[in-house]
Write a protein that holds these residues in place. Sequence first.
Motif, PDB file in Angstrom:
ATOM      1  N   ILE A 119      -1.077  12.650   3.227  1.00 43.03           N
ATOM      2  CA  ILE A 119      -2.426  12.944   3.751  1.00 43.03           C
ATOM      3  C   ILE A 119      -2.464  14.337   4.361  1.00 43.03           C
ATOM      4  CG2 ILE A 119      -4.106  12.284   5.522  1.00 43.03           C
ATOM      5  CD1 ILE A 119      -3.226   9.355   5.012  1.00 43.03           C
TER       6      ILE A 119
ATOM      7  N   LYS B  58      -2.825  17.201   1.932  1.00 44.13           N
ATOM      8  CA  LYS B  58      -4.134  17.395   1.316  1.00 44.13           C
ATOM      9  C   LYS B  58      -4.992  18.330   2.180  1.00 44.13           C
ATOM     10  CE  LYS B  58      -6.164  14.274  -1.132  1.00 44.13           C
ATOM     11  NZ  LYS B  58      -6.881  13.063  -1.614  1.00 44.13           N
TER      12      LYS B  58
ATOM     13  N   TRP C 202     -10.277  19.716   1.285  1.00 43.92           N
ATOM     14  CA  TRP C 202      -9.718  19.410  -0.023  1.00 43.92           C
ATOM     15  C   TRP C 202     -10.768  18.957  -1.039  1.00 43.92           C
ATOM     16  CZ3 TRP C 202     -10.329  14.238  -1.286  1.00 43.92           C
ATOM     17  CH2 TRP C 202     -10.539  13.353  -0.212  1.00 43.92           C
TER      18      TRP C 202
ATOM     19  N   ALA D  80      -9.062  11.034   3.483  1.00 45.30           N
ATOM     20  CA  ALA D  80      -7.869  11.017   2.634  1.00 45.30           C
ATOM     21  C   ALA D  80      -7.070   9.723   2.776  1.00 45.30           C
ATOM     22  CB  ALA D  80      -6.985  12.214   2.966  1.00 45.30           C
TER      23      ALA D  80
END
Length: 447
Positions: free
Chosen positions: A23, A26, A49, A96
């Motif tokens: 996570i 990202k 992202w 995420a």
Amino acid sequence: MATPPGQGALGIVRLSGAEALAIAQKIFRTNNGQSLRPWQLTPGRLVDWEKEEAFDEATAVYFQAPRSYTREDMVEIICHGSPVILEAVVRLGIKAGARMAHAGEFTLRAYLHGRVDLLQAEAVNDLIQATSLRQARLSFRQLGGQLSGRLGRLRQELIHLLSQVEATIEFPEEGIELDRTSLRAQISSIMADIEKLIRSYELGQALLQGIKIAIVGRANVGKSTLFNALLERERAIVSPYPGTTRDYLEEKIKINDSIFTLVDMAGLDQPAHPVEAEGIRRARALATQANGLLILLDVSQPLSESDQEIISLAEGKKAIFVLNKIDLPPRLEKERLRPWALGRPIIEISALNGVNLEGLKQAIAEVFAVNIDESQEEVIFHWREKAALEAIDESLRKALFHLESDSSEEIIAEELRQAAHLLGELTGEIKSEEIINAIFSQFCLGK
């Protein structure tokens, strides 16, 4: 977020769990395009992202399990302390696959994974909320495991004693006899340690909550003026009319490295109104409960019967006699007060003009501050700990009673077993969901 809300130079967002690294990567992109390496501070940038748009420079640290605070994979992202940026990092992290941590969840995970016990977990929160360096030092020592180690050793001693008692029960054919004299001495020694810790609770509360000092005196002697002057801000309403203060106010003040809770209250005179009478009733109750008193007297007025009655509240308490309004013509001499003071300090001030307030503060520190032996490593701060230790002490007291009454080994063993169980609950070695929830609910979200 592991840093307080609001603007700052830096802010930290913390992730923990099996997916923490995936996570984090990202949201955070390293400058060299490589993955985060364990235990290295790595520069990079924060990226939305979803849009592939960078919005801040940052650094990140990957703590690989089990060498992390929670003993899980953890990542800390350090960026500029703008609330907008920090909220964006949290929002993108949740999108995420992360979720917001519950209060104290990072330390809860550390406890559940065996990195800290319950006493050490409480010490983390005490350290965060420390109001003085002295409290911080003691909390830091407890975080290091000194109190846990001491209680652990006591529990092992109890288990050893219990095994001796149970051996006489389980193997009567072996002819094992219980040495009651030796057992009594060992239980007494453990009780002495437990009771010393119980007595330390008063010190712990003084450091955690502040030593409560009530400002008492007749109406219009300058209690609220002194309250404001010591706080160095206008907290209480001040007027020349008696009875202005009808309820009480509490505020903390730090002098040297000690915390004091000052209480401003109604003047202790004959009430002119039912509401004022209730204020005076509360004031007397607060004066009784306080750790110490500032007895405020007006030097421009002779010592009255009301003053003498107020002075009697100091019986058995630490107190400072404060002669206020020294800028006015005196009608109460310091020497006149000495027989009433019984050797306690008499400080002359003008609260209105700020005369000798520093002298009064130093007297407060000298008279009321709790003396701490810097080598003292074990102090209990919480009612939970005190109540548990008292229950342990009671079980041991019962065990002693049964020993001296020649009761059966089964009854003695049961009391020792109960004491050992309670010690295990106290440190968290024996888990109780209710206790765990109560402790970690007091933590901040980022810890």
